[in-house]
Design a protein around this motif. Sequence first.
Motif, PDB file in Angstrom:
ATOM      1  N   GLY A 158      20.423 -18.642  27.424  1.00  0.00           N
ATOM      2  CA  GLY A 158      20.514 -19.385  25.964  1.00  0.00           C
ATOM      3  C   GLY A 158      20.725 -18.447  24.992  1.00  0.00           C
ATOM      4  N   LYS A 159      20.482 -18.314  24.541  1.00  0.00           N
ATOM      5  CA  LYS A 159      21.296 -17.220  22.818  1.00  0.00           C
ATOM      6  C   LYS A 159      21.351 -15.809  23.063  1.00  0.00           C
ATOM      7  N   LEU A 160      20.770 -15.619  24.643  1.00  0.00           N
ATOM      8  CA  LEU A 160      21.263 -14.109  24.432  1.00  0.00           C
ATOM      9  C   LEU A 160      22.386 -12.932  24.693  1.00  0.00           C
ATOM     10  N   PRO A 161      23.061 -12.275  23.636  1.00  0.00           N
ATOM     11  CA  PRO A 161      23.834 -12.023  23.239  1.00  0.00           C
ATOM     12  C   PRO A 161      24.088 -11.447  24.302  1.00  0.00           C
ATOM     13  N   LEU A 162      25.432 -11.714  25.371  1.00  0.00           N
ATOM     14  CA  LEU A 162      25.650 -10.421  26.656  1.00  0.00           C
ATOM     15  C   LEU A 162      27.143 -10.055  26.487  1.00  0.00           C
ATOM     16  N   GLU A 163      27.869  -9.954  25.146  1.00  0.00           N
ATOM     17  CA  GLU A 163      28.801  -9.158  25.323  1.00  0.00           C
ATOM     18  C   GLU A 163      29.065  -7.841  25.741  1.00  0.00           C
ATOM     19  N   ASP A 164      27.793  -6.823  24.973  1.00  0.00           N
ATOM     20  CA  ASP A 164      28.033  -5.503  25.633  1.00  0.00           C
ATOM     21  C   ASP A 164      27.131  -5.473  27.232  1.00  0.00           C
ATOM     22  N   VAL A 165      26.791  -6.401  27.333  1.00  0.00           N
ATOM     23  CA  VAL A 165      26.391  -6.482  29.065  1.00  0.00           C
ATOM     24  C   VAL A 165      27.376  -6.228  30.074  1.00  0.00           C
ATOM     25  N   GLN A 166      26.718  -5.261  30.846  1.00  0.00           N
ATOM     26  CA  GLN A 166      28.088  -4.809  31.883  1.00  0.00           C
ATOM     27  C   GLN A 166      27.510  -4.925  33.413  1.00  0.00           C
ATOM     28  N   LEU A 167      28.080  -4.753  34.581  1.00  0.00           N
ATOM     29  CA  LEU A 167      27.231  -4.536  35.860  1.00  0.00           C
ATOM     30  C   LEU A 167      26.891  -3.414  36.130  1.00  0.00           C
ATOM     31  N   GLY A 168      25.126  -3.871  36.638  1.00  0.00           N
ATOM     32  CA  GLY A 168      24.601  -2.671  36.895  1.00  0.00           C
ATOM     33  C   GLY A 168      24.083  -3.117  35.582  1.00  0.00           C
ATOM     34  N   ASP A 169      23.529  -3.150  34.167  1.00  0.00           N
ATOM     35  CA  ASP A 169      22.519  -3.525  33.304  1.00  0.00           C
ATOM     36  C   ASP A 169      21.276  -3.689  33.396  1.00  0.00           C
ATOM     37  N   SER A 170      20.516  -3.910  33.089  1.00  0.00           N
ATOM     38  CA  SER A 170      18.856  -4.241  33.447  1.00  0.00           C
ATOM     39  C   SER A 170      18.757  -5.416  31.901  1.00  0.00           C
TER      40      SER A 170
END
Length: 218
Positions: free
Chosen positions: A29-41
């Motif tokens: 949805g509208k969750l920002p993913l720009e700073d999400v990396q593999l292994g993040d929670s």
Amino acid sequence: MFTGIIEAVGTLRQLERRGDDLKVTVASGKLPLEDVQLGDSIATNGVCLTVVEKLADGYVADVSGETLARTNFAHYQVGQKVNLERAVTPDTRLGGHLVSGHIDGLATVESVSPRGRAIEYWLRAPSGLGRYIPEKGSVTIDGISLTANEVDGHRFRLTLVPHTVQETTIGELKPGSTVNLEVDLIARYLERLMQPLDDEPEAGGITMEMLAKTGFLK
């Protein structure tokens, strides 16, 4: 670690059984993913899941057999709406309370009723967990940081303002619904510290008398 302040409502796009485990694909949805990396929670309906694949509009995570045994993920279907929150960072505002994303059990909704512009929910905690929920204490319901405004044994009452109902999945709950419950993190650790191990003397540990003398108990 999370705060229980929901950032977005996502949708379970795919559920793939892999032996005793489950592979889930979440449309974020509208969750920002720009700073999400593999292994993040990312807390997904309160369950801390690790991102194993990042998509343009979502993520893929694995759900272990232990998690399936303790949470509602064993009963979810494709299309299920889920509350989402990225893990906290050092500069995150702690608008809710400290949430680990480790579910303690499933609570059951007993009643839902309007009270002015708010909605009241009575829930029942599973046996053994009610002791961790004090009046005006914090609980996490499907990832949402909430306050138990009244407690009656294993039962507790929540009062939800319109914004919370509109911005999370809690407005979909009805009597008989089950939700992922995480009790207060501090209460769990405090009880553990007060339990002496078989090979440790009780003297010098945390006791009810010591807590009373230091002002933690009245």
